[in-house]
Write a protein that holds these residues in place. Structure first.
Motif, short mmCIF file in Angstrom:
data_model
loop_
_atom_site.label_atom_id
_atom_site.label_comp_id
_atom_site.label_asym_id
_atom_site.label_seq_id
_atom_site.Cartn_x
_atom_site.Cartn_y
_atom_site.Cartn_z
N ASN A 19 0.81 -1.21 0.00
CA ASN A 19 0.00 0.00 0.00
C ASN A 19 0.84 1.27 0.00
O ASN A 19 0.40 2.33 0.42
CB ASN A 19 -0.99 0.00 1.17
N GLU A 24 6.55 7.39 -2.47
CA GLU A 24 7.00 7.13 -1.11
C GLU A 24 8.25 6.26 -1.10
O GLU A 24 9.17 6.48 -0.31
CB GLU A 24 5.87 6.45 -0.31
N ASP A 40 -0.36 15.02 -3.72
CA ASP A 40 -0.52 13.59 -3.41
C ASP A 40 -1.77 12.98 -4.03
O ASP A 40 -2.18 11.88 -3.63
CB ASP A 40 -0.53 13.36 -1.88
N HIS A 41 -2.41 13.67 -5.00
CA HIS A 41 -3.52 13.01 -5.67
C HIS A 41 -3.55 13.23 -7.17
O HIS A 41 -4.59 13.16 -7.80
CB HIS A 41 -4.88 13.37 -5.02
N CYS A 59 2.82 9.61 -7.37
CA CYS A 59 1.95 9.51 -6.18
C CYS A 59 0.74 8.62 -6.47
O CYS A 59 0.03 8.23 -5.54
CB CYS A 59 1.47 10.88 -5.73
N LEU A 60 0.52 8.32 -7.75
CA LEU A 60 -0.62 7.47 -8.10
C LEU A 60 -0.19 6.07 -8.52
O LEU A 60 -1.04 5.23 -8.81
CB LEU A 60 -1.42 8.10 -9.27
N MET A 62 1.16 2.61 -7.61
CA MET A 62 1.41 1.71 -6.49
C MET A 62 2.79 1.09 -6.69
O MET A 62 3.13 0.65 -7.80
CB MET A 62 0.34 0.62 -6.42
N MET B 1 -9.94 17.73 0.58
CA MET B 1 -9.96 16.27 0.72
C MET B 1 -8.87 15.87 1.71
O MET B 1 -7.73 16.27 1.58
CB MET B 1 -9.71 15.66 -0.68
N LEU B 3 -6.32 13.31 2.98
CA LEU B 3 -5.66 12.10 2.49
C LEU B 3 -4.91 11.42 3.61
O LEU B 3 -4.26 12.07 4.42
CB LEU B 3 -4.68 12.45 1.37
N HIS B 5 -2.57 7.77 4.81
CA HIS B 5 -1.86 6.61 4.31
C HIS B 5 -2.89 5.54 4.01
O HIS B 5 -3.88 5.41 4.73
CB HIS B 5 -0.90 6.13 5.41
N MET B 6 -2.71 4.78 2.94
CA MET B 6 -3.73 3.80 2.56
C MET B 6 -3.84 2.70 3.61
O MET B 6 -2.86 2.31 4.22
CB MET B 6 -3.36 3.16 1.22
N VAL B 41 -6.56 4.97 -6.77
CA VAL B 41 -5.54 5.29 -5.76
C VAL B 41 -5.98 6.52 -4.94
O VAL B 41 -5.76 6.59 -3.73
CB VAL B 41 -4.14 5.49 -6.38
N VAL B 42 -6.62 7.47 -5.61
CA VAL B 42 -7.12 8.65 -4.89
C VAL B 42 -8.18 8.21 -3.88
O VAL B 42 -8.19 8.67 -2.74
CB VAL B 42 -7.69 9.69 -5.88
N LEU B 44 -8.44 5.28 -2.50
CA LEU B 44 -7.78 4.53 -1.44
C LEU B 44 -7.15 5.48 -0.43
O LEU B 44 -7.23 5.25 0.77
CB LEU B 44 -6.69 3.61 -2.03
N LYS B 45 -6.55 6.55 -0.92
CA LYS B 45 -5.90 7.50 -0.01
C LYS B 45 -6.92 8.25 0.83
O LYS B 45 -6.63 8.66 1.95
CB LYS B 45 -5.06 8.51 -0.80
#
Lengths: 162, 292
Positions: A19, A24, A40-41, A59-60, A62, B1, B3, B5-6, B41-42, B44-45
């Motif tokens: 995750n 990161e 971060d998005h 940041c997107l 994985m 928003m 955010l 950690h997932m 992913v957005v 999930l965050k």
């Protein structure tokens, strides 16, 4: 899980949490701190890196997704004494102020010039749509990219890079 | 928003379709599919998506394709917006879709985001959906037991909700070959084209025969709760010539038919006004492409 990929031309491996994002892992585990965590998005582009030559928001991405792939950050673009024409042009036009967006912008621009060595101003703008800058107002950045394109077009030997 | 950690999850990266469908069956109800990640992913965050299991289908090369035969054009769900926008086949036969993919986001997003993800995430602002509605797209959905076909127009009854079963995977988008004398166009309005989510978008596709519209498709999205075709506006063009007057009428009808939403990007009144303009402009673009 363990991931193995190429980072700036060298094979590397790391144990990562599923995750976590590429951003990161690059910053936290490899201490490659040029890509920045801005929004971060996926909006600001400060985290832009090249994966298999393509600009993406790290940041997107994985972390497990880069298994077997090539990742390039701005550290691979040039170094002191051996700057990429883009980096030289950025210095000349004053295209970096705080420098936070700069690594991402340079990589997006480098990918553009690699694929389109003679871009129009419009094409440069479109290629940088995903890189926000709060300091410069973009004019010096656009000038730098056009200047670098002119220069790279003039030299017969191409620098190795992305 | 906000955010975070997932949350932790189990992560699978299958390399072929069969094992993917098995994983979906095994973990049904607990698994989310991850393609490009620009949406997922957005979520999930933001903890809006908290699946115990993630199935990353990014390695399923067999789902990344654009092919055609005499009857159909087929697009794999993992085709990125970048690939779609640059495809000569798309530019030649489905230009509205190529244009939508080109404006779906900036370079970085287009390199990651996929057309399948755009459809399945079923956001109001999914730019590729209005052109696909005009192109009469159908979707192939597979699970470990078999497959079924669903028309795109029936896939998402309302925003962020689809008929995709929790053990199903979208594996193909199928488009009938556009007939001769057909042209399409797509436009979007956003504060920064190619960067922002659309405030409103519109797509149109017209087939002419003997100077009149034999087929007409008009779809709008982003301004409304879910992308939709505007049949009343289409009917106003059928059997008629594609003149500026008729286009104007169709655009006004379309704007009257929709129920636009208000949000932080724009009011419903504004969206109604600009939808009329966008519909008119896509129809004008189609008219010019048809040689009119």
């Amino acid at each position: 899980m363990i991931i193995r990929f190429n980072l700036n031309g060298s094979p590397v491996e790391a144990t990562v949490k599923c995750n976590s994002t590429l951003l990161e892992v690059l910053r936290g585990q490899f201490h490659v701190t040029s890509p920045k965590k801005g929004c971060d998005h996926g909006d600001c582009g400060a985290c832009t890196v090249l994966v298999n030559g393509k600009p993406v928001n790290s940041c997107l991405v994985m972390a497990p997704k880069v298994q077997g792939k090539d990742v390039l950050t701005v550290e691979a673009l040039g170094e002191p004494g051996k700057l990429h024409p883009l980096q030289e042009a950025f210095i000349e036009t004053g295209a970096a102020q705080c420098g936070y967006c700069t690594p991402g912008v340079l990589l997006s621009a480098a990918a553009l010039l690699r694929d389109n060595p003679k871009p129009t101003l419009e094409e440069v703008k479109r290629s940088l749509e995903g890189n926000l800058c709060r300091c410069t107002g973009y004019v010096s950045i656009l000038k730098a990219v056009m200047l670098a394109a002119e220069r790279v077009g003039q030299t017969s030997t191409r620098r190795s890079g992305p | 928003m906000h955010l975070h950690h997932m949350r932790p999850f189990e992560y699978f990266q299958p390399t072929e379709l069969k094992s993917t469908l098995q994983l979906l069956k095994e973990h049904r109800g607990k698994a989310e599919i991850l393609a490009g990640g620009t949406d997922q992913v957005v979520l999930l965050k933001a903890w809006k998506s908290q699946p115990p299991v993630i199935i990353d289908i990014g390695n399923l090369q067999e789902l990344d394709f654009i092919t055609e035969d005499a009857s159909f054009i087929r697009i794999g769900p993992l085709t990125t917006h970048a690939t779609l926008s640059k495809s000569p086949l798309m530019q030649q036969k489905c230009i509205a879709l190529a244009e939508a993919a080109d404006k779906a986001g900036p370079v970085q997003i287009k390199n990651l985001g996929t057309v399948g993800g755009n459809i399945v995430s079923a956001g109001r602002c999914a730019d590729t959906v209005p052109p696909l509605l005009c192109l009469d797209a159908t979707l192939k959905l597979m699970n470990a037991e078999g497959e079924r076909t669903v028309a795109l127009s029936e896939f998402s009854p309302k925003a962020r909700s689809t008929v995709l079963g929790n053990d199903e995977l979208l594996t193909e988008i199928k488009i009938p070959q556009p007939p001769p004398n057909t042209a399409s166009a797509f436009l979007k309005l956003g504060r920064r084209i190619g960067h922002d989510f659309s405030i409103a978008n519109a797509a149109a596709m017209i087939t002419l025969e003997n100077h009149v519209c034999k087929a007409a498709r008009i779809a709008v999205g982003a301004s409304v709760t879910a992308p939709e075709r505007i049949m009343k506006a289409e009917d106003a063009l059928l059997g008629r010539e594609l003149t500026s007057d008729n286009i104007e009428k169709a655009a006004a009808l379309a704007a009257g038919e929709i129920s636009p939403i208000s949000d932080f990007r724009a009011s419903s009144e504004y969206r109604r006004e600009v939808s009329k303009v966008l519909v008119r402009r896509v129809l004008e673009a189609v008219r010019i492409r048809l040689g009119g």
